[in-house]
Design an enzyme around this catalytic site. Sequence first.
Site, short mmCIF file in Angstrom:
data_model
loop_
_atom_site.label_atom_id
_atom_site.label_comp_id
_atom_site.label_asym_id
_atom_site.label_seq_id
_atom_site.Cartn_x
_atom_site.Cartn_y
_atom_site.Cartn_z
N SER A 244 0.92 -1.14 0.02
CA SER A 244 -0.17 -0.11 -0.12
C SER A 244 0.93 1.16 0.00
CB SER A 244 -0.89 0.04 1.26
OG SER A 244 0.13 0.08 2.53
N LYS A 245 0.12 2.20 -0.32
CA LYS A 245 0.90 3.64 -0.64
C LYS A 245 1.34 4.04 0.84
CE LYS A 245 -0.31 7.44 -3.60
NZ LYS A 245 -1.16 8.23 -4.31
N ARG A 246 0.69 3.54 1.97
CA ARG A 246 1.22 4.23 3.30
C ARG A 246 2.56 3.60 3.85
NH1 ARG A 246 -2.69 1.71 6.49
NH2 ARG A 246 -3.89 1.42 4.53
#
Length: 470
Positions: A244-246
């Site tokens: 994920s981007k996080r």
Amino acid sequence: MSVRVRFAPSPTGFLHIGGLRSALYNWLFARRHGGVFALRIEDTDRSRFVEGAIENLQRSLEACGLKPDEGPFIQSERREKHLQYAYDLIEKDKAYYCFCTKERLDEVAKQQQALKHPIMYDRHCRNLSKTDAENRAAVGDEHVIRLKVPTEGSIKMRDMIRGDVEIPWAQVDDQVIIKSDGYPTYHLAATCDDHDMAISHVIRGEEWLSSLPKHLFIFESFGWQAPQYAHLPLLLNPDRSKLSKRQGDVAVEDYLAKGYLPEALVNFVALLGWNPTSDREIFTKEELAELFDITKVNKAGAVFNTEKLNWLNAHYLKSLDESVYLLKARELGFLDEDVVRMRAAIIARERITVLSELPALIEEATTVSDYSADMLVWKKSDASTAKTRLKSVRDYIAEKDEDWFGKPLAMEEETRTWIAGQGFSNGDTLWPLRVALSGREKSPSPFELMFVAGKDESLSRIDAALEKMA
Ligand code: GLU
């Protein structure tokens, strides 16, 4: 049968690193089997459309050397065709109109949630009479069209990576295929387009495996021959959650902008889920294409290991021609045409994993920090030795011509020989020299620093150090 594959991203903004892997595996498969690699833009979800996203996807693909042989095909341009297919399915009693309101669907979902049942359409409109439904639709009653999938038994499917997969129909929803805005959903559009584009093999992310029953149901309802399918393993963060981007960058363009080389990125994503050998990590995409075997792709999720990417990138950076290396650094804005900074970039190459690290290293190799005279004294030496050594080494290099400073390796070799010949030790000579050139406890070697600074600047830094010690 001729091999035709497609990469089918949605234009939601940028090329995701997982999308790059899908595109690459399709490309590898096409090259391996002498087939065609097509690009299809799946833009039927109008709410998620991002301006410029198509050009952006194309740019990222091309930067990675994955230029499609055909396309881009724009899915939304075939909307009429998709609608017609949906009506054909209604005619065949394989689809139906659904007039349920959002409120009703929310209510149903809430009840299912309370009972801990999976959230699925309760098939309220499935048995409306076809004529009634058509009349309501004709007068503009808001509606969608849904697939009428079997409710009993199960479907056996074959995946080139997973082998046989069986899913009970009870787990399959009556999927919406035409939304209330008249646009098809992905499921209908992708399936019909795969047929119309004569796609022979569909290679895509594992998240679509659970939708395969619906897609095969559409193929079967039309009596079409379905393509073969391969669902690629999920990409995971190091903690094994879904990538994920996080937890870091996921956009290919961001990696490229930081100075990850396309060859390194491609090599890296190729190995996310597949490795043709057990003892080798470095491959060009052409080498990979020769060895590509989709059936050997792993089923288990592939962990995105940034250290490995960095290692590969460092390798590819070191193997570039020096002029190409400098050009890339300039193109990305990490360097300009200044000769001293270019030399600093040359010596920094051994130390960086990604080009974005250059500015800090260039700064370090081109500036002198403030320092006190004590720092010039090597730990096993004393102030007067430091001073005499620095004076000797100054006289030694003052004799050299400018060219001598352009060759750090030869410079080092000759200087070390000279040091030994003088009966000096490396430490008591090179330490003060290096500190004089950098003003720092830690820095590149004095030879690298002299290469960067050139003759005049090196001498003037040494003079300044001698003055400090006077
Ligand atoms: N548009 C889908 C996506 O963005 C493509 C899935 C497929 O390849 O069928 O993931």
